[in-house]
Design an enzyme around this catalytic site. Structure first.
Site, mmCIF file in Angstrom:
data_model
loop_
_atom_site.group_PDB
_atom_site.id
_atom_site.type_symbol
_atom_site.label_atom_id
_atom_site.label_comp_id
_atom_site.label_asym_id
_atom_site.label_seq_id
_atom_site.Cartn_x
_atom_site.Cartn_y
_atom_site.Cartn_z
ATOM 1 N N ASP A 1 0.948 -1.017 -0.068
ATOM 2 C CA ASP A 1 -0.079 0.425 0.154
ATOM 3 C C ASP A 1 1.255 1.431 -0.021
ATOM 4 O OD1 ASP A 1 -2.474 1.337 0.821
ATOM 5 O OD2 ASP A 1 -1.991 1.783 2.321
ATOM 6 N N GLU B 1 0.823 5.863 0.587
ATOM 7 C CA GLU B 1 0.415 7.292 0.718
ATOM 8 C C GLU B 1 0.512 8.214 0.132
ATOM 9 O OE1 GLU B 1 -2.480 6.837 2.856
ATOM 10 O OE2 GLU B 1 -2.327 4.908 3.576
ATOM 11 N N HIS C 1 -3.826 10.933 6.098
ATOM 12 C CA HIS C 1 -2.918 9.547 6.975
ATOM 13 C C HIS C 1 -1.724 10.409 7.692
ATOM 14 C CE1 HIS C 1 -0.644 12.645 4.429
ATOM 15 N NE2 HIS C 1 -0.669 11.241 3.240
ATOM 16 N N HIS D 1 -4.807 6.462 7.898
ATOM 17 C CA HIS D 1 -4.425 5.187 7.005
ATOM 18 C C HIS D 1 -2.816 5.216 7.302
ATOM 19 C CE1 HIS D 1 -7.420 5.171 3.157
ATOM 20 N NE2 HIS D 1 -8.193 5.883 4.569
#
Length: 230
Positions: free
Chosen positions: A7, A9, A57, A150
């Protein structure tokens, strides 16, 4: 089979608009089992942090100011990933940013064919249902209580669990087959003990066929190969 669930950000939605990566998180799977190996890196985007991205985030421009540039960690990231399939939720988004950063760093990009999109898998399996990572965690009873914001590594760890549920997990039979294939077959065990036999079926030969066979055997007499000594 080695796979990398990952993943990212970012500062925004499109690298073409000047947005950059700020975090990468990767989890290694081997034969659909987490190995415990991870890759995690914060990245200095060399730009401001839009308020909307910060609210997602929580990574501020100040926090990221002393982190390495992507170009400085690109080789370590590529080494960790290797040629393994890259599993991501909405993979095209993450792959677009990864390849943009690799291009800016003059590094080889990663083919889209190397990526696996769990969002697409979820939509195929559950058409019309919510398919966000949080929704899938709820569907599969994956504990995401630590996900207040996140975070690339945390989200990769959650996605790894969701991914294994989406594909049905590792078949238990594979484990048994691997164990069996790893053990040599004992040569001193009678053949009948190696395979369980069912009940003996009755002969389907008619009396006429049996007599014809006996006549054939009598005709060839001692020419039969099975009557000759080795």
């Amino acid at each position: 089979m080695r796979e990398i669930v990952f993943d990212t950000e970012t500062t925004g939605f499109k690298p073409s608009e000047g947005h950059r990566l700020v975090e990468i998180g990767c989890v290694e799977l081997m034969n659909h089992v987490p190995t415990g190996r991870t890759y995690h890196q914060y990245i200095n985007p060399q730009r401001d942090m839009p308020q909307g991205a910060f609210e997602v985030h929580g990574l501020s421009e100040q926090f990221l100011s002393d982190k390495p540039l992507f170009a400085d960690v690109a080789d370590a990231f590529l080494e960790f990933v290797g040629d393994a399939p890259l599993v991501a939720h909405n993979a095209s988004f993450d792959m677009t940013f990864i390849n943009a950063e690799l291009g800016w760093a003059n590094k080889p990009t990663i083919p889209d064919a190397q990526s696996v999109d769990t969002l697409a898998i979820a939509k195929r399996r559950f058409p019309g249902a919510a398919a966000s990572l949080d929704a899938l965690c709820r569907r599969f009873n994956v504990d995401n209580s630590a996900r207040e914001k996140h975070g690339a590594l945390l989200d990769a760890e959650l996605l790894a669990e969701v991914y294994l549920e989406l594909i049905g997990g590792r078949e238990p039979g594979l484990v048994l087959e691997e164990k069996a294939s790893a053990q040599p077959l004992a040569t001193n065990v009678p053949t009948t003990a190696r395979r369980s036999r069912g009940k003996v079926l009755p002969s389907l030969l008619t009396e006429e066929e049996r007599q014809a066979h006996e006549a054939f055997i009598a005709e060839i007499g001692d020419k039969a190969l099975w009557l000759k000594s080795a």
